[in-house]
Motif scaffolding. Structure first.
Motif, PDB file in Angstrom:
ATOM      1  N   MET A   1       1.542   9.401 -10.224  1.00  7.67           N
ATOM      2  CA  MET A   1       0.699   9.947 -11.696  1.00  7.67           C
ATOM      3  C   MET A   1      -0.297  10.333 -12.265  1.00  7.67           C
ATOM      4  O   MET A   1      -0.493  11.224 -13.068  1.00  7.67           O
ATOM      5  CB  MET A   1       0.068   7.847 -11.647  1.00  7.67           C
ATOM      6  N   ILE A   2      -1.357  10.503 -10.527  1.00  7.43           N
ATOM      7  CA  ILE A   2      -2.123  11.650 -11.010  1.00  7.43           C
ATOM      8  C   ILE A   2      -1.746  13.067 -10.998  1.00  7.43           C
ATOM      9  O   ILE A   2      -1.789  13.776 -11.417  1.00  7.43           O
ATOM     10  CB  ILE A   2      -2.740  11.602  -9.180  1.00  7.43           C
TER      11      ILE A   2
ATOM     12  N   GLY B   1       2.809   1.747  -3.924  1.00  5.85           N
ATOM     13  CA  GLY B   1       1.543   2.014  -4.793  1.00  5.85           C
ATOM     14  C   GLY B   1       0.607   2.796  -4.155  1.00  5.85           C
ATOM     15  O   GLY B   1       0.642   3.824  -5.703  1.00  5.85           O
ATOM     16  N   LEU B   2       0.379   3.748  -3.164  1.00  2.03           N
ATOM     17  CA  LEU B   2      -0.284   4.571  -3.420  1.00  2.03           C
ATOM     18  C   LEU B   2       1.221   5.430  -3.730  1.00  2.03           C
ATOM     19  O   LEU B   2       0.303   6.080  -4.211  1.00  2.03           O
ATOM     20  CB  LEU B   2      -0.190   4.780  -1.116  1.00  2.03           C
TER      21      LEU B   2
ATOM     22  N   SER C   1       0.449  -1.567   0.431  1.00  2.00           N
ATOM     23  CA  SER C   1      -0.145   0.003   0.055  1.00  2.00           C
ATOM     24  C   SER C   1       0.987   2.026  -0.189  1.00  2.00           C
ATOM     25  O   SER C   1       0.299   2.305  -0.625  1.00  2.00           O
ATOM     26  CB  SER C   1      -1.004  -0.223   1.366  1.00  2.00           C
TER      27      SER C   1
ATOM     28  N   GLN D   1       3.019   5.497  -5.767  1.00  6.61           N
ATOM     29  CA  GLN D   1       2.699   5.977  -7.512  1.00  6.61           C
ATOM     30  C   GLN D   1       2.030   5.830  -8.100  1.00  6.61           C
ATOM     31  O   GLN D   1       1.539   6.560  -9.284  1.00  6.61           O
ATOM     32  CB  GLN D   1       2.990   3.887  -7.846  1.00  6.61           C
ATOM     33  N   TYR D   2       0.901   5.789  -7.353  1.00  3.81           N
ATOM     34  CA  TYR D   2      -0.814   6.103  -7.400  1.00  3.81           C
ATOM     35  C   TYR D   2      -0.430   7.791  -7.988  1.00  3.81           C
ATOM     36  O   TYR D   2      -1.011   8.762  -8.757  1.00  3.81           O
ATOM     37  CB  TYR D   2      -2.150   5.365  -6.980  1.00  3.81           C
TER      38      TYR D   2
END
Length: 69
Positions: free
Chosen positions: A62-63, A55-56, A52, A58-59
């Motif tokens: 990306m945003i 992954g968070l 998490s 990276q998210y």
């Protein structure tokens, strides 16, 4: 500028959590030739938290890239 010290501490904590869970499993396998259910739950939770965290991040990157275009 991003708070790199905070991100570094997050990554270090996540990696230490994963390494500690693997070390506990290895110790228990060597000492009693079995892995307790509670330890498996700990391993699952540590991998979930570490995933998490990575992954968070990276998210969010990306945003931010998508918003900058």
């Amino acid at each position: 500028m991003e708070n790199t010290r905070f991100k570094t501490s997050q990554y270090v904590c996540a990696m230490l959590l994963v390494v500690s869970s693997i070390a506990l499993v290895a110790y228990q396998v060597v000492s009693i030739d079995d892995v307790a259910a509670g330890l498996l739950y700990y391993v699952a939770q540590s991998f979930l938290l570490a995933g998490s965290i990575f992954g968070l991040d990276q998210y969010v990157r990306m945003i931010q890239k998508r918003g900058g275009e």
